[in-house]
Design a protein around this motif. Structure first.
Motif, PDB file in Angstrom:
ATOM      1  N   LYS A 252       0.782  -1.191   0.161  1.00 14.26           N
ATOM      2  CA  LYS A 252      -0.231   0.231   0.062  1.00 14.26           C
ATOM      3  C   LYS A 252       0.798   1.203  -0.004  1.00 14.26           C
ATOM      4  O   LYS A 252       1.871   1.185   0.463  1.00 14.26           O
ATOM      5  N   LEU A 253       0.488   2.213  -0.760  1.00 13.94           N
ATOM      6  CA  LEU A 253       0.919   3.709  -0.632  1.00 13.94           C
ATOM      7  C   LEU A 253       0.454   4.513   0.548  1.00 13.94           C
ATOM      8  O   LEU A 253      -0.486   4.365   0.714  1.00 13.94           O
ATOM      9  N   ASP A 254       1.193   5.125   1.326  1.00 10.64           N
ATOM     10  CA  ASP A 254       1.084   5.926   2.366  1.00 10.64           C
ATOM     11  C   ASP A 254       0.733   7.356   1.872  1.00 10.64           C
ATOM     12  O   ASP A 254       1.927   7.976   1.620  1.00 10.64           O
ATOM     13  N   SER A 255      -0.301   7.996   2.111  1.00 11.06           N
ATOM     14  CA  SER A 255      -0.591   9.216   1.591  1.00 11.06           C
ATOM     15  C   SER A 255      -0.149  10.206   2.450  1.00 11.06           C
ATOM     16  O   SER A 255       0.354  11.467   2.241  1.00 11.06           O
ATOM     17  N   SER A 256      -0.213  10.072   3.606  1.00 12.30           N
ATOM     18  CA  SER A 256       0.278  10.863   4.825  1.00 12.30           C
ATOM     19  C   SER A 256       1.758  11.161   4.816  1.00 12.30           C
ATOM     20  O   SER A 256       2.231  12.267   5.044  1.00 12.30           O
ATOM     21  N   SER A 257       2.657  10.308   4.110  1.00 14.43           N
ATOM     22  CA  SER A 257       3.854  10.574   4.282  1.00 14.43           C
ATOM     23  C   SER A 257       4.639  10.909   2.948  1.00 14.43           C
ATOM     24  O   SER A 257       5.698  10.875   2.792  1.00 14.43           O
ATOM     25  N   ALA A 258       3.534  10.922   1.886  1.00 13.93           N
ATOM     26  CA  ALA A 258       4.091  11.153   0.251  1.00 13.93           C
ATOM     27  C   ALA A 258       4.439  12.573   0.457  1.00 13.93           C
ATOM     28  O   ALA A 258       4.139  13.546   1.005  1.00 13.93           O
TER      29      ALA A 258
END
Length: 193
Positions: free
Chosen positions: A146-152
């Motif tokens: 999964k990709l983490d939008s909060s740390s992008a």
């Protein structure tokens, strides 16, 4: 014990060989002094403490009572296509891991498409191996990416498994509106990747 008896036995006979006597008292004392190791107790796999992550499985077990005579454990595992107890006939053979000194073992290098695995373990002392534990089936999920939008990065728009570069600033525009700063270090030039 026969060779030992032959070496230690001394027959006593009368002068005219009419009477022959053999003394087994020394051998009897030796046999009574022998101590045999008991069969080890059957281990129990602690399903709640077993860990399944990525392509590894850590199996944890305990003995009903502490036993300092245990020399090692043997863990067997095999793939299966269903949850629950093992069937009489399975398509996959048991894989054996011997010489385990602790009450847990981590199996690595499993394939991601292995859906279920069945495990069983038994204890061994220097004389004999005990019975296998009740087989336990664990579900081995593949690693979920999964990709983490909060740390992008602030200009990346992240949704599930999709990433899109937002040249207008994305998060930066929202932060600018909230803080109303003119010289924010988070401003980025429009780029395309």
């Amino acid at each position: 014990m026969a060779p030992a008896f032959r070496l230690s036995l001394k027959a006593k006979a009368s002068d005219n060989m009419s009477h022959l006597m053999v003394d087994f008292s020394q051998e009897k004392a030796m046999l009574q002094g022998l101590k045999f190791l008991p069969v080890p107790a059957t281990p129990e796999i602690q399903v709640s403490e077993c860990q399944v992550s990525d392509n590894t499985v850590t199996v944890v077990w305990t003995l009903p009572e502490p036993d300092n005579k245990i020399d090692h454990y043997i863990l067997e595992h095999r793939r299966t296509n269903h949850e629950g107890p093992p069937r009489i006939r399975e398509d996959y053979p048991w894989m054996v891991v011997e010489g385990i000194r602790e009450e847990q073992h981590t199996i690595t290098g499993l394939r991601f498409d292995t859906h279920y695995m069945t495990f069983r373990v038994r204890a061994c002392n220097k004389a004999v191996a005990g019975e296998f534990s009740e087989p336990v089936t664990l579900e081995t999920h593949a690693f979920t990416f999964k990709l983490d939008s909060s740390s992008a990065h602030q200009n990346l728009k992240v949704e599930d498994l999709c990433v899109e570069w937002d040249s207008s600033g994305g998060k930066v525009q929202e932060i600018r509106k909230e803080k109303n700063r003119t010289n924010s270090p988070m401003h980025s030039p429009a780029r395309f990747v």
